[in-house]
Write an enzyme that holds these catalytic residues in place. Sequence first.
Site, PDB file in Angstrom:
ATOM      1  N   LYS A 112       6.783  61.963 -11.851  1.00 44.08           N
ATOM      2  CA  LYS A 112       6.102  61.203 -10.793  1.00 44.08           C
ATOM      3  C   LYS A 112       6.374  59.697 -10.919  1.00 44.08           C
ATOM      4  CE  LYS A 112       3.439  64.809  -9.252  1.00 44.08           C
ATOM      5  NZ  LYS A 112       4.034  65.874 -10.065  1.00 44.08           N
TER       6      LYS A 112
HETATM    7  C1  LIG Z   1       4.493  67.181  -9.791  1.00 40.86           C
HETATM    8  C2  LIG Z   1       5.237  67.935 -10.830  1.00 40.86           C
HETATM    9  C3  LIG Z   1       6.072  69.030 -10.514  1.00 40.86           C
HETATM   10  C4  LIG Z   1       6.212  69.553  -9.102  1.00 40.86           C
HETATM   11  O1  LIG Z   1       6.929  68.682  -8.280  1.00 40.86           O
HETATM   12  P1  LIG Z   1       6.830  68.849  -6.684  1.00 40.86           P
HETATM   13  O2  LIG Z   1       7.558  67.675  -6.136  1.00 40.86           O
HETATM   14  O3  LIG Z   1       5.341  68.800  -6.372  1.00 40.86           O
HETATM   15  O4  LIG Z   1       7.437  70.143  -6.332  1.00 40.86           O
HETATM   16  C5  LIG Z   1       6.767  69.650 -11.537  1.00 40.86           C
HETATM   17  N1  LIG Z   1       6.652  69.242 -12.825  1.00 40.86           N
HETATM   18  C6  LIG Z   1       5.851  68.207 -13.172  1.00 40.86           C
HETATM   19  C7  LIG Z   1       5.745  67.827 -14.600  1.00 40.86           C
HETATM   20  C8  LIG Z   1       5.126  67.509 -12.194  1.00 40.86           C
HETATM   21  O5  LIG Z   1       4.324  66.492 -12.570  1.00 40.86           O
END
Ligand SMILES: *Cc1c(COP(=O)(O)O)cnc(C)c1O
Length: 495
Positions: A112
Amino acid sequence: MSVEYFSTRSKSPAISASKAILKGLSDDGGLFVPSSIPAFEKSFEEMSKMSYKELAYEVMKLYLSDFTEDELKNCIERAYDEKFDTEVIAPLVSADGAYYLELFHGATIAFKDMALSILPHLLTTAAKKNDIKDKIVILTATSGDTGKAALSGFADVPGTGIIVFYPKNGVSAIQEKQMVTQKGNNVHVVGITGNFDDAQTGVKKMFNDKELAAELQEKGYRFSSANSINIGRLVPQIVYYVYAYVTLLKEQKIKSGEKINIVVPTGNFGNILAAFYAKNMGLPVKKLICASNENKVLFDFFTTGEYDRNREFKLTSSPSMDILISSNLERLIYFIAGNDSDKNKALMDELSSTGKYTITDSMKEMLEPFVGGFATEAETAKEIHDLFDSTGYVIDTHTAVASRVYRQYRHDTGDDAVTVIASTASPYKFTGSVMRAIDTCYAGQSDMDLIQKLSKLSGTEIPNAIKELKDAPVLHDIVCDKDEMKETVKRLLEA
Ligand SMILES: *Cc1c(COP(=O)(O)O)cnc(C)c1O
């Protein structure tokens, strides 16, 4: 060519990129999509000579047409700086016949950060461009990870403030500690007595509260969201897929034009959608492999053409993928419906009234680049174990879901194209699950003890995000009832 943004749910006129970033969601409830997916202007050979920041500019300028060169470069400079523990920003690590694209070298050691470190700068730049003088207040409900990444991204960014609500008894101890120790003069963290849904509902109510908006406007504030449906989060995510490709090219792991597979551990469908956009821009991609955990709504969708959220919600060891409504999938639905907002809206209305919808055969044909797969809890743990056993490389639970799905895919199809797996979190973020997968002897040990052991075992340094946590003072201790969220926001903004 200039790119503007349409809603996925109506034929309202296109708006500029900066306005789409400011609005987040369209007034009709739709998501903003680019009027056309731009093609790369430079060759991959040329792009392989660029730094991450240079490449970020090369890719993002194609989508953010109304940002000037100075404006966009400025945002990029401020985002991808020493908050990342490597200048490469997104290293590519080879292990057991695949390449792991490590997207966890930012401030909160999860992917993120790749978008949330630049979103605050895109937002404040967009506000300036549109003559908005109000202070932008980000309201977010979090089940753990997004909250910290947003806090860290917006901390001390002039012209912004952020208030994060989390379920007081619904996040892990490490996640809570990460949030309540967040520094910054413009950040607030509030625990609520309720669950994540209560927090989410409360925040949505405030976004729709016209009286509250008017009251705050008088004081010079306007609300905005850092939600993953904002195109200001989607566009920065396209960059690292291009970066992975040109890195492989530079290191002569692939030939010019050679197609690669990309595997993404998926929840809200934002990360893999960025890879799909990259493919449509001209990145040589063979298959996009969408990996789910036991909440396998997307696997079922890709295999049957029916999206059905009516099922039991499962708590897994990869909590950031525990999602039954993947919001960003709407952008793909719109695309495979031939950019037809009426068709898309009909399906989304069906989803909200019945919890499911089925796409037509011709739409299904357009899903050809995608492969769906899923991994059970036991398979995920075994993947962490086996990869460590054979290579010494340690991956987190989310990445392990993708890694396992890829192994199965390769076994089933014999497809041995060069493959990049998106590695979305540092193993230090999920130390307990990771260590117990490696050896059951770690059962019952505290996370703090295990952090040292993980460091020894993997031969990697403990990330700052974890080191700092130990002695960091608690700076936020507000707790409110789920019905007091609005009053709390007013009080915090008064100060
Ligand atoms: C948010 C997240 C995901 C999923 O990503 P999306 O864009 O919501 O599909 C996968 N792994 C981690 C560690 C995340 O924080």
